[in-house]
Design a protein around this motif. Structure first.
Motif, PDB file in Angstrom:
ATOM      1  N   SER A 154      21.406 -17.805   6.483  1.00 30.91           N
ATOM      2  CA  SER A 154      20.581 -18.016   7.675  1.00 30.91           C
ATOM      3  C   SER A 154      19.577 -16.882   7.768  1.00 30.91           C
ATOM      4  O   SER A 154      19.819 -15.769   7.277  1.00 30.91           O
ATOM      5  CB  SER A 154      21.441 -18.059   8.936  1.00 30.91           C
ATOM      6  OG  SER A 154      21.935 -16.770   9.254  1.00 30.91           O
ATOM      7  N   GLU A 155      18.457 -17.164   8.419  1.00 33.00           N
ATOM      8  CA  GLU A 155      17.434 -16.139   8.591  1.00 33.00           C
ATOM      9  C   GLU A 155      17.971 -14.984   9.423  1.00 33.00           C
ATOM     10  O   GLU A 155      17.709 -13.803   9.114  1.00 33.00           O
ATOM     11  CB  GLU A 155      16.204 -16.749   9.273  1.00 33.00           C
ATOM     12  CG  GLU A 155      15.069 -15.753   9.454  1.00 33.00           C
ATOM     13  CD  GLU A 155      13.794 -16.393   9.961  1.00 33.00           C
ATOM     14  OE1 GLU A 155      13.038 -15.706  10.680  1.00 33.00           O
ATOM     15  OE2 GLU A 155      13.545 -17.572   9.620  1.00 33.00           O
ATOM     16  N   SER A 156      18.764 -15.298  10.442  1.00 34.05           N
ATOM     17  CA  SER A 156      19.269 -14.238  11.326  1.00 34.05           C
ATOM     18  C   SER A 156      20.182 -13.274  10.577  1.00 34.05           C
ATOM     19  O   SER A 156      20.172 -12.057  10.832  1.00 34.05           O
ATOM     20  CB  SER A 156      20.003 -14.849  12.522  1.00 34.05           C
ATOM     21  OG  SER A 156      21.145 -15.569  12.091  1.00 34.05           O
ATOM     22  N   GLU A 157      20.963 -13.793   9.628  1.00 32.47           N
ATOM     23  CA  GLU A 157      21.887 -12.899   8.917  1.00 32.47           C
ATOM     24  C   GLU A 157      21.203 -12.142   7.778  1.00 32.47           C
ATOM     25  O   GLU A 157      21.604 -11.025   7.437  1.00 32.47           O
ATOM     26  CB  GLU A 157      23.100 -13.701   8.447  1.00 32.47           C
ATOM     27  CG  GLU A 157      24.055 -13.896   9.616  1.00 32.47           C
ATOM     28  CD  GLU A 157      24.972 -15.098   9.477  1.00 32.47           C
ATOM     29  OE1 GLU A 157      26.188 -14.908   9.598  1.00 32.47           O
ATOM     30  OE2 GLU A 157      24.471 -16.218   9.274  1.00 32.47           O
ATOM     31  N   THR A 158      20.143 -12.723   7.226  1.00 34.03           N
ATOM     32  CA  THR A 158      19.319 -11.942   6.301  1.00 34.03           C
ATOM     33  C   THR A 158      18.663 -10.796   7.064  1.00 34.03           C
ATOM     34  O   THR A 158      18.621  -9.652   6.594  1.00 34.03           O
ATOM     35  CB  THR A 158      18.257 -12.834   5.635  1.00 34.03           C
ATOM     36  OG1 THR A 158      18.908 -13.856   4.880  1.00 34.03           O
ATOM     37  CG2 THR A 158      17.372 -12.020   4.712  1.00 34.03           C
ATOM     38  N   LEU A 159      18.172 -11.088   8.276  1.00 38.19           N
ATOM     39  CA  LEU A 159      17.570 -10.040   9.108  1.00 38.19           C
ATOM     40  C   LEU A 159      18.597  -8.970   9.480  1.00 38.19           C
ATOM     41  O   LEU A 159      18.283  -7.772   9.503  1.00 38.19           O
ATOM     42  CB  LEU A 159      16.995 -10.659  10.382  1.00 38.19           C
ATOM     43  CG  LEU A 159      15.665 -11.400  10.230  1.00 38.19           C
ATOM     44  CD1 LEU A 159      15.349 -12.191  11.486  1.00 38.19           C
ATOM     45  CD2 LEU A 159      14.541 -10.417   9.911  1.00 38.19           C
ATOM     46  N   LYS A 160      19.829  -9.398   9.760  1.00 39.98           N
ATOM     47  CA  LYS A 160      20.887  -8.438  10.089  1.00 39.98           C
ATOM     48  C   LYS A 160      21.136  -7.492   8.922  1.00 39.98           C
ATOM     49  O   LYS A 160      21.254  -6.272   9.119  1.00 39.98           O
ATOM     50  CB  LYS A 160      22.171  -9.185  10.444  1.00 39.98           C
ATOM     51  CG  LYS A 160      23.333  -8.253  10.777  1.00 39.98           C
ATOM     52  CD  LYS A 160      24.588  -9.028  11.154  1.00 39.98           C
ATOM     53  CE  LYS A 160      25.761  -8.098  11.438  1.00 39.98           C
ATOM     54  NZ  LYS A 160      26.988  -8.844  11.822  1.00 39.98           N
ATOM     55  N   THR A 203      30.714 -10.758   7.443  1.00 44.28           N
ATOM     56  CA  THR A 203      30.956 -12.130   7.009  1.00 44.28           C
ATOM     57  C   THR A 203      29.883 -13.055   7.564  1.00 44.28           C
ATOM     58  O   THR A 203      29.515 -12.959   8.749  1.00 44.28           O
ATOM     59  CB  THR A 203      32.332 -12.613   7.517  1.00 44.28           C
ATOM     60  OG1 THR A 203      33.341 -11.703   7.069  1.00 44.28           O
ATOM     61  CG2 THR A 203      32.655 -14.006   6.990  1.00 44.28           C
ATOM     62  N   LEU A 204      29.382 -13.934   6.722  1.00 45.91           N
ATOM     63  CA  LEU A 204      28.410 -14.927   7.181  1.00 45.91           C
ATOM     64  C   LEU A 204      29.039 -15.838   8.231  1.00 45.91           C
ATOM     65  O   LEU A 204      30.212 -16.208   8.135  1.00 45.91           O
ATOM     66  CB  LEU A 204      27.913 -15.788   6.019  1.00 45.91           C
ATOM     67  CG  LEU A 204      26.919 -15.187   5.035  1.00 45.91           C
ATOM     68  CD1 LEU A 204      26.407 -16.268   4.095  1.00 45.91           C
ATOM     69  CD2 LEU A 204      25.739 -14.528   5.738  1.00 45.91           C
ATOM     70  N   SER A 205      28.237 -16.226   9.209  1.00 44.16           N
ATOM     71  CA  SER A 205      28.710 -17.060  10.305  1.00 44.16           C
ATOM     72  C   SER A 205      28.925 -18.508   9.877  1.00 44.16           C
ATOM     73  O   SER A 205      28.471 -18.947   8.813  1.00 44.16           O
ATOM     74  CB  SER A 205      27.687 -17.036  11.446  1.00 44.16           C
ATOM     75  OG  SER A 205      26.491 -17.691  11.017  1.00 44.16           O
ATOM     76  N   HIS A 206      29.615 -19.239  10.735  1.00 45.10           N
ATOM     77  CA  HIS A 206      29.805 -20.674  10.498  1.00 45.10           C
ATOM     78  C   HIS A 206      28.455 -21.375  10.472  1.00 45.10           C
ATOM     79  O   HIS A 206      28.257 -22.341   9.715  1.00 45.10           O
ATOM     80  CB  HIS A 206      30.695 -21.268  11.585  1.00 45.10           C
ATOM     81  CG  HIS A 206      31.114 -22.678  11.314  1.00 45.10           C
ATOM     82  ND1 HIS A 206      32.079 -23.004  10.390  1.00 45.10           N
ATOM     83  CD2 HIS A 206      30.670 -23.863  11.827  1.00 45.10           C
ATOM     84  CE1 HIS A 206      32.235 -24.318  10.354  1.00 45.10           C
ATOM     85  NE2 HIS A 206      31.391 -24.858  11.217  1.00 45.10           N
ATOM     86  N   GLN A 207      27.508 -20.906  11.273  1.00 44.26           N
ATOM     87  CA  GLN A 207      26.174 -21.515  11.299  1.00 44.26           C
ATOM     88  C   GLN A 207      25.493 -21.402   9.937  1.00 44.26           C
ATOM     89  O   GLN A 207      24.782 -22.324   9.511  1.00 44.26           O
ATOM     90  CB  GLN A 207      25.308 -20.832  12.371  1.00 44.26           C
ATOM     91  CG  GLN A 207      23.914 -21.439  12.519  1.00 44.26           C
ATOM     92  CD  GLN A 207      23.958 -22.901  12.925  1.00 44.26           C
ATOM     93  OE1 GLN A 207      24.611 -23.253  13.905  1.00 44.26           O
ATOM     94  NE2 GLN A 207      23.280 -23.763  12.175  1.00 44.26           N
TER      95      GLN A 207
END
Length: 390
Positions: free
Chosen positions: A169-175, A332-336
């Protein structure tokens, strides 16, 4: 009466063999006054009986035991068991040779060889005419060189229209970017796919980015995306294998590998990529890991076949430190992130179900989706931000 040469002709044996028979006292020759050795019709018939017994797999000594006493049933049972084992082994040998000639499947054989001798397996596949890209895909996807072309055609048909080829997800790449110790100036992205993470890296940093993939069509998508957004001056794409990256040591202060290191093996990636990092450079990689200490047997059996090197987070952290890195952060990557990947994939497989009936690639993808539905949470993707120790 027969001279030794005449007896040899009658039974199809050599003179030396007959003398050995006589030494074992299977036959009894007589020497005449003129020096010739002669044999009786009884000797002829004993040899023919022995030949019939040998056809059952008995040795000469075992034949002698059968001739001199009542048949030893235990001896024959042992010989029968040995013969059955030899037949089974030869049948397996025949099936393998026939399969290697294209008359059967080799999936189990490839999986076994890849477990026992992965590097030799890869080298051998390339000697059979596969490119490194094809050989790596064969190891992870089709797992059968006789069915590889059709399998990959079906596989690409499923994925070619999808944006994501792995969870993310874009949000987790940003994280992950936010957890970097400093802003990078030069980034090497390994296994960029269609450039979803590449775009986030470009918009979140001012670094020059080199994106590598061994699929030219994916790189073309990245280039088109960057041109459309006016970012092409900061991007260089290279079609190459992650196992032989064509760059000088110390070239990058950040290397980025979302969901790609498994292809060559995480321990190998940690070792081979490390020299490309500048002093105190950072490597971000994500990998499929066990999140449960007691995963369901069905999930274990599935990943045993699909990703034999899946490890717990703790094991990966030990491997990372042993390879010469400091672990800065991991999460850990989210379920989303998984939904972003598998929901479009579910729709795509349903769309192609009637058109691709009987496709092994579609069946395998559908099975993997079932594992996600039922067991996600027992396993997942872990993002690791690592700094090279100098």
């Amino acid at each position: 009466m027969y001279r030794i040469s005449e007896l040899a002709t009658e039974v199809g044996l050599s003179r030396t063999a007959l003398l050995y028979y006589e030494k074992l006292q299977l036959i009894k020759g007589q020497r005449l006054s003129n020096g010739y050795r002669i044999y009786s019709d009884k000797d002829l018939q004993r040899i023919r009986l022995i030949q019939k017994l040998q056809a059952g797999g008995l040795t000469l000594k075992e034949c002698k035991a059968c001739l001199e006493a009542k048949v030893d049933r235990k001896l024959l049972q042992n010989r029968l068991q040995t013969l059955d084992e030899e037949i089974s082994q030869k049948q397996q040998s025949r099936q393998l040779l026939a399969a290697m000639l294209g008359e059967g499947g080799l999936k189990t054989w490839h999986e076994s060889l890849d477990t026992l001798a992965p590097d030799a397996h890869l080298d051998w596949l390339m000697k059979q005419g596969f490119s490194e890209k094809e050989a790596l895909r064969l190891k992870w996807l089709s797992k059968d060189m006789n069915e590889h072309d059709q399998y990959m055609a079906d596989f690409m048909k499923v994925f070619e229209s999808l944006e994501r080829w792995a969870p993310g997800s874009e949000s987790e790449t940003l994280k992950a970017i936010s957890l970097l110790p400093k802003q990078p100036k030069t980034i090497l992205e390994i296994g960029c796919g269609k450039g979803l993470s590449t775009r986030v890296l470009a918009k979140s940093t001012t670094a020059s980015i080199t994106s590598v993939d061994n699929e030219q069509s994916a790189l073309e998508s990245v280039n088109d995306r960057f041109k459309a957004e006016g970012l092409e001056t900061r991007l260089k794409t290279v079609c190459a294998s992650m196992t032989e990256l064509p760059f000088d040591n110390g070239s990058f202060d950040l290397m980025w590998a979302e969901g790609s290191a498994y292809i060559m093996g995480v321990p190998q990636a940690l070792s081979q990529w490390r020299p490309l990092l500048a002093k105190n450079g950072v490597l971000m990689l994500s990998d499929l890991v066990w999140l449960s200490d007691t995963p369901d047997d069905t999930a274990v059996e599935f990943w045993k076949g699909e990703y034999p090197d899946i490890q717990s987070v703790a094991t990966r952290l030990k491997q990372i430190e042993a390879a010469g890195y400091e672990v800065l952060e991991h999460f850990t990557l989210s379920h989303q992130a998984w939904q972003n990947y598998y929901e479009p994939l579910i729709s795509r497989t349903q769309e192609l179900k009637s058109e691709m009936q009987g496709s092994q690639a579609l069946q395998n993808i559908s099975k993997e989706l079932d594992i996600y539905r039922n067991y996600l949470g027992q396993f997942g993707y872990q993002m690791f931000i690592l700094r090279k120790n100098d």
